[in-house]
Design a protein around this motif. Sequence first.
Motif, PDB file in Angstrom:
ATOM      1  N   ASP A   4       0.971  -1.227   0.015  1.00  0.00           N
ATOM      2  CA  ASP A   4      -0.013  -0.107  -0.087  1.00  0.00           C
ATOM      3  C   ASP A   4       0.948   1.271   0.012  1.00  0.00           C
ATOM      4  O   ASP A   4       1.918   1.132   0.460  1.00  0.00           O
ATOM      5  N   ALA A  18      -3.441   4.064  -1.768  1.00  0.00           N
ATOM      6  CA  ALA A  18      -3.572   3.159  -3.015  1.00  0.00           C
ATOM      7  C   ALA A  18      -3.121   1.794  -2.542  1.00  0.00           C
ATOM      8  O   ALA A  18      -1.812   1.609  -1.849  1.00  0.00           O
ATOM      9  N   ARG A  19      -4.032   0.770  -2.738  1.00  0.00           N
ATOM     10  CA  ARG A  19      -3.747  -0.372  -1.972  1.00  0.00           C
ATOM     11  C   ARG A  19      -3.338  -1.537  -3.355  1.00  0.00           C
ATOM     12  O   ARG A  19      -3.628  -1.367  -4.152  1.00  0.00           O
ATOM     13  N   ASN A  20      -2.409  -2.294  -2.486  1.00  0.00           N
ATOM     14  CA  ASN A  20      -2.139  -3.678  -3.255  1.00  0.00           C
ATOM     15  C   ASN A  20      -1.427  -3.515  -4.623  1.00  0.00           C
ATOM     16  O   ASN A  20      -1.802  -3.833  -5.537  1.00  0.00           O
ATOM     17  N   SER A  25      -0.108  -6.115 -10.365  1.00  0.00           N
ATOM     18  CA  SER A  25      -1.746  -5.688 -10.391  1.00  0.00           C
ATOM     19  C   SER A  25      -1.575  -4.307 -10.982  1.00  0.00           C
ATOM     20  O   SER A  25      -2.601  -3.609 -11.001  1.00  0.00           O
ATOM     21  N   SER A  26      -0.519  -3.968 -11.967  1.00  0.00           N
ATOM     22  CA  SER A  26      -0.528  -2.591 -12.745  1.00  0.00           C
ATOM     23  C   SER A  26       0.061  -2.974 -13.961  1.00  0.00           C
ATOM     24  O   SER A  26       0.510  -4.049 -14.456  1.00  0.00           O
ATOM     25  N   ASN A  62      -6.381  -0.647 -11.354  1.00  0.00           N
ATOM     26  CA  ASN A  62      -7.802  -0.534 -11.200  1.00  0.00           C
ATOM     27  C   ASN A  62      -7.968   0.463 -10.024  1.00  0.00           C
ATOM     28  O   ASN A  62      -7.544   0.770  -9.322  1.00  0.00           O
ATOM     29  N   SER A  65      -8.590   0.626  -6.065  1.00  0.00           N
ATOM     30  CA  SER A  65      -7.595   0.470  -5.364  1.00  0.00           C
ATOM     31  C   SER A  65      -7.092   1.877  -4.997  1.00  0.00           C
ATOM     32  O   SER A  65      -6.244   1.982  -3.934  1.00  0.00           O
ATOM     33  N   ASP A  67      -8.080   5.356  -3.654  1.00  0.00           N
ATOM     34  CA  ASP A  67      -8.946   5.918  -2.396  1.00  0.00           C
ATOM     35  C   ASP A  67      -8.448   7.311  -2.093  1.00  0.00           C
ATOM     36  O   ASP A  67      -7.424   7.486  -1.493  1.00  0.00           O
ATOM     37  N   TRP A 164     -10.749  -6.774 -14.412  1.00  0.00           N
ATOM     38  CA  TRP A 164     -11.137  -5.419 -13.202  1.00  0.00           C
ATOM     39  C   TRP A 164     -12.644  -5.394 -13.492  1.00  0.00           C
ATOM     40  O   TRP A 164     -13.540  -5.330 -12.426  1.00  0.00           O
TER      41      TRP A 164
END
Length: 204
Positions: A4, A18-20, A25-26, A62, A65, A67, A164
């Motif tokens: 994170d 920003a999580r994970n 994941s990117s 995504n 993830s 916030d 996603w």
Amino acid sequence: MAEDALISCTCGKVRGIARNLSSSSSNHVVCSCKGCQSYAHYLGRTDDMLDADGGSNIVQLNPASFDITDGMEHVACMSVTPKGPLRWHTRCCNTPLGNSFRRGGVPFLGVLPICLGHKGTSPEVVRLFGPARGHVNPTTPISFGMRLKNTVMLLRLLAKLMWWRIWGGKACKPFFDKDTLRPIAKPIKLSDEGRAALEAKAGF
């Protein structure tokens, strides 16, 4: 390993998490288009948004993830061209946040690493997201190998968008109204003269 990271504008009025974050994941890419370079000049942040060749390091995530927990009243967006992506940034200190489609629904956000505390060209960005998987809209001719790399990168992005979408449904957060899928802020539109001036600064 996923991590994170805190989201913060330069002055600290806009914050979030920003999580994970990870390479898997990117999608880490470099873009050298007129729009990205003009945007850096619009914000007055070419030093920390562009590399030596005028490219912007962008991490495609995504949006689920990403916030924003404080300071949404300071968030604005602009569009370099009438049909181009919405470019989200802060009014308070012109910190770039991310690029999105013009309407919500598609789970895509191209994050500029500055809001995560890292210049795009820093080793920490590579540590978090891996090296850039492609270079789109380069200003000089590219080799067949780079064209192939870009094709693989685009196919990977399409696969992630589908995943996603299946996993999270229609995306709205953090920049779109969940009911109408319209942007939460009215996009700032550049005049033809304003756009031309920015492109001239960028050398186009």
